[in-house]
Design a protein around this motif. Structure first.
Motif, PDB file in Angstrom:
ATOM      1  N   GLU A  88       0.901  -1.327   0.083  1.00  0.00           N
ATOM      2  CA  GLU A  88       0.384  -0.161  -0.091  1.00  0.00           C
ATOM      3  C   GLU A  88       0.691   1.465  -0.094  1.00  0.00           C
ATOM      4  OE1 GLU A  88      -3.247  -0.103   3.361  1.00  0.00           O
ATOM      5  OE2 GLU A  88      -3.201  -2.324   3.009  1.00  0.00           O
ATOM      6  N   ALA A  89       1.332   1.532   0.707  1.00  0.00           N
ATOM      7  CA  ALA A  89       2.626   2.346   0.743  1.00  0.00           C
ATOM      8  C   ALA A  89       3.641   2.681  -0.051  1.00  0.00           C
ATOM      9  CB  ALA A  89       3.401   2.013   1.926  1.00  0.00           C
ATOM     10  N   TYR A  90       4.287   1.848  -0.828  1.00  0.00           N
ATOM     11  CA  TYR A  90       4.118   2.249  -1.813  1.00  0.00           C
ATOM     12  C   TYR A  90       3.867   2.165  -3.314  1.00  0.00           C
ATOM     13  CZ  TYR A  90       9.819  -0.216  -0.509  1.00  0.00           C
ATOM     14  OH  TYR A  90      10.800  -0.128  -0.585  1.00  0.00           O
ATOM     15  N   TYR A  91       2.475   1.719  -3.162  1.00  0.00           N
ATOM     16  CA  TYR A  91       1.140   2.537  -4.445  1.00  0.00           C
ATOM     17  C   TYR A  91       1.427   3.034  -4.150  1.00  0.00           C
ATOM     18  CZ  TYR A  91      -2.658   3.109  -6.607  1.00  0.00           C
ATOM     19  OH  TYR A  91      -3.966   3.450  -7.292  1.00  0.00           O
ATOM     20  N   HIS A  92       1.372   4.168  -2.684  1.00  0.00           N
ATOM     21  CA  HIS A  92       1.180   5.562  -2.746  1.00  0.00           C
ATOM     22  C   HIS A  92       2.329   6.480  -2.939  1.00  0.00           C
ATOM     23  CE1 HIS A  92      -2.949   5.425  -1.289  1.00  0.00           C
ATOM     24  NE2 HIS A  92      -2.632   4.579   0.026  1.00  0.00           N
ATOM     25  N   VAL A  93       3.484   5.674  -2.753  1.00  0.00           N
ATOM     26  CA  VAL A  93       4.775   6.795  -3.127  1.00  0.00           C
ATOM     27  C   VAL A  93       4.694   6.793  -4.410  1.00  0.00           C
ATOM     28  CG1 VAL A  93       6.104   6.751  -0.814  1.00  0.00           C
ATOM     29  CG2 VAL A  93       6.060   5.327  -2.315  1.00  0.00           C
ATOM     30  N   GLY A  94       3.978   5.927  -5.781  1.00  0.00           N
ATOM     31  CA  GLY A  94       3.883   5.596  -7.532  1.00  0.00           C
ATOM     32  C   GLY A  94       5.127   4.828  -6.952  1.00  0.00           C
TER      33      GLY A  94
END
Length: 214
Positions: free
Chosen positions: A83-89
Motif C-alpha cells: 500500500e505504502a509503495y503504491y502511494h509513493v508511486g
C-alpha cells in the motif's frame, strides 16, 4: 577401586549438571532474544501502520522494511508495504510486496483488492480481472471490485458482462441514502452510471450487428 568409581561418578554427574545448566542458559537467552525481536517487530509494525494512516508513506516504508527483516513471512507487513509503495508511486515495488503477501495469505480479499488496483494502474487488465474476481468470490457485493470488473469488461468489449457488473453496482448504491455518500463515492457512482449506459448502448449495437449478420 570403589573410591575411583565414586569419583568418576561424581565427575560425570557434575559434567551433566553443567551441561544442563549451559543448555538452560542458552534456551533462556534464545527465548529472551525472541521476545525482544517480537516486541521490536510489533512496535515497528504499529508505527508503520500509524504513519501510513497519517499519509507519511516514506516514513512508513522505513519502519515496515525494518519490520519485514525481523519477520519476513508476515503477510500483513507486506500488504502495508504494498500500500505504502503504491502511494509513493513505486508500483513495481508495491506489486512485489503484494504478491509476497498473497503467497503468505491466499484468498485474502484485501490483498486481492490491492493487487487489482496496482495491476489496473499498470495496465495489466488480465491480472487485475483475476484479482477482482477473487475479491468477488469472497465479497460478491464489493463496490470497488464491481466497478473495476465493469471497466475491464468494457475495455475487452465484453458489453454484456460490463452492463451486468455496473448494473449490480448501481443497484447497491441506490439503496444508500445519498446524504451518506462522500464526494468521491458520488463521483464514482456518476462515472459508473455513464459506463453502464455506454455498455448498454454498445451491447445493443453489437447485438444488432450480430442479428444483421445472421
Amino acid at each position: 577401586m570403589y573410591t575411583l568409581v565414586k569419583n568418576v561418578c561424581i565427575v560425570s554427574v557434575t559434567l551433566m549438571l553443567c551441561a544442563c545448566t549451559n543448555a538452560h542458559e542458552v534456551f533462556m537467552q534464545d527465548a529472551t532474544q525472541r521476545t525482544l525481536e517480537d516486541s521490536t517487530f510489533q512496535q515497528l509494525k504499529t508505527e508503520g501502520r500509524l504513519l501510513g494512516l497519517e499519509q507519511k508513506f516514506f516514513q512508513a516504508i522505513e519502519k515496515l522494511r525494518l519490520a519485514s527483516t525481523l519477520r519476513p513471512d508476515d503477510a500483513q507487513t507486506h500488504l502495508m508495504l504494498g500500500e505504502a509503495y503504491y502511494h509513493v508511486g513505486n508500483r513495481q515495488e508495491s506489486l512485489t510486496h503484494l504478491e509476497r503477501s498473497r503467497a503468505l495469505a491466499p484468498n485474502n480479499y484485501q490483498i486481492e483488492s490491492w493487487l487489482g488496483t496496482v495491476h489496473i494502474g499498470m495496465g495489466h487488465l488480465g491480472e487485475a480481472e483475476l484479482a477482482y474476481g477473487n475479491v468477488l468470490a469472497v465479497k460478491p457485493n464489493d463496490y470497488n471490485a464491481l466497478v473495476y470488473m465493469g471497466y475491464i469488461a468494457f475495455q475487452k468489449k465484453d458489453y454484456r458482462s460490463c452492463h451486468q457488473y455496473f448494473q449490480r453496482y448501481t443497484k447497491l448504491v441506490e439503496r444508500i441514502d445519498p446524504a451518506r455518500l462522500t464526494e468521491q463515492e458520488k463521483r464514482r457512482y456518476q462515472q459508473a452510471t455513464e459506463y453502464n449506459r455506454a455498455c448498454d448502448v454498445n451491447w445493443r449495437y453489437e447485438v444488432r450487428k450480430l442479428e444483421n449478420f445472421l
